[in-house]
Design an enzyme around this catalytic site. Structure first.
Site, PDB file in Angstrom:
ATOM      1  N   HIS A  98       0.782  -1.836   0.370  1.00  0.00           N
ATOM      2  CA  HIS A  98       0.114  -0.222  -0.221  1.00  0.00           C
ATOM      3  C   HIS A  98       1.316   1.136  -0.275  1.00  0.00           C
ATOM      4  O   HIS A  98       2.260   1.088   0.597  1.00  0.00           O
ATOM      5  CB  HIS A  98      -1.140   0.257   0.999  1.00  0.00           C
ATOM      6  CG  HIS A  98      -2.044   1.212   0.776  1.00  0.00           C
ATOM      7  ND1 HIS A  98      -1.955   2.558   1.360  1.00  0.00           N
ATOM      8  CD2 HIS A  98      -3.180   0.643   0.743  1.00  0.00           C
ATOM      9  CE1 HIS A  98      -2.843   2.998   1.220  1.00  0.00           C
ATOM     10  NE2 HIS A  98      -3.348   1.946   0.787  1.00  0.00           N
ATOM     11  N   GLU A 170      -3.477   2.312  -7.163  1.00  0.00           N
ATOM     12  CA  GLU A 170      -4.027   3.234  -6.569  1.00  0.00           C
ATOM     13  C   GLU A 170      -2.982   4.911  -6.973  1.00  0.00           C
ATOM     14  O   GLU A 170      -2.050   4.359  -6.559  1.00  0.00           O
ATOM     15  CB  GLU A 170      -3.411   3.008  -5.159  1.00  0.00           C
ATOM     16  CG  GLU A 170      -5.046   1.246  -4.698  1.00  0.00           C
ATOM     17  CD  GLU A 170      -5.143   2.009  -3.358  1.00  0.00           C
ATOM     18  OE1 GLU A 170      -6.273   2.233  -2.788  1.00  0.00           O
ATOM     19  OE2 GLU A 170      -4.522   1.349  -1.853  1.00  0.00           O
TER      20      GLU A 170
END
Ligand code: PGA
Length: 263
Positions: A98, A170
């Site tokens: 992430h 992302e």
């Protein structure tokens, strides 16, 4: 062939135990009552809440649990870390790479790759996050960054295992907590990133494999914009941060995703 859409709630380091229980029970109740639920829902709470949420989940199969990270070793003198072996009784999935892990905890492509292998070795499903920074995007270097992060993350993952991963695109400039003024990609940008990632995957593996790997979008997703990113020719689902902390908003995202796949 359309894949089953996937919707992930990334709660990050939020919620008290009481609030986490309440929110999870709201999800559970509404999702159980959705008759034609085509999507797979994965909730990623803080580690310490996994056992409790697993208990609350009971036999419900429409929701799965995931961790937000794992360490790449299974056991040993690594103070503060949690391994995929330890989360296995509670969670079948884990986020890896992430952008907050990359930015605040110095996670490199090599570390992400070791975590991917650790999860696959435990028969768990890594949700591999990749995404370019604002400067990369502005310089037109999105493809180079995504190629490097993707190839780094799945290095030495054989054909026989690659279908066990989920990919999440992302862009860092779109994540609500990572940017002072988050923007979101256009529908065309989403379509071209989707095509680019599938092309990369078919070069590494085969076209048939590339078509089957779920690719999700994450970054400031809400119920108003989700269909810009998810649907036919676009992404196979969404990774939702901020908006997953409000039951009504997350559930309306889920309904939108569902209906965009039912027509
Ligand atoms: P956001 O977070 O939806 O709050 O932008 C997404 C993520 O970081 O996974």
């Amino acid at each position: 062939m359309q894949k089953k859409p996937i919707l992930i709630a990334n709660w990050k380091m939020n919620l008290s135990l009481e609030d986490a229980r309440r929110l999870f029970l709201q999800f559970r109740k509404s999702i159980m009552s959705m008759k034609a639920l085509r999507s797979q829902v994965i909730v990623c709470p803080a580690y310490v809440y996994l056992p409790e949420l697993k208990k609350l989940l009971g036999r419900v199969q429409k929701i799965s649990l995931g961790a937000q990270d794992v360490f790449y070793e299974q056991e040993g003198a690594y103070t503060g870390e949690v391994s995929s072996m330890m989360i296995a009784p509670f969670a079948q999935y884990s986020l890896v790479g992430h952008s907050e892990r990359r930015a605040y905890f110095g996670e490199t492509d090599d570390v992400v790759n070791r975590k991917v292998h650790a999860l696959l070795n435990e028969r768990q499903i890594p949700i591999v996050c990749i995404g370019e920074q604002l400067e990369d995007y502005q310089k037109g270097e999105t493809a180079d960054v995504l190629r490097r992060q993707l190839r780094g993350a799945i290095k030495n993952v054989p054909k026989s295992r690659i279908l066990k991963i989920i990919l999440a695109y992302e862009p860092v400039w779109s994540i609500s907590t990572m940017s002072a003024n988050p923007k979101t990609p256009t529908e065309n940008e989403i379509m071209s990133v989707q095509l680019f990632l599938r092309k990369e995957l078919s070069t590494i593996y085969t076209r048939a494999i590339a078509e089957r790997i779920p690719i999700l979008y994450g970054g400031s997703v809400n119920s108003r914009n989700v269909t810009t990113f998810v649907g036919s020719g676009k992404m196979d689902g969404a990774l939702v941060g901020g908006a997953s902390l409000r039951a009504s908003e997350f559930l309306s995202i889920l309904r939108k995703v569902n209906s965009s796949y039912s027509s």
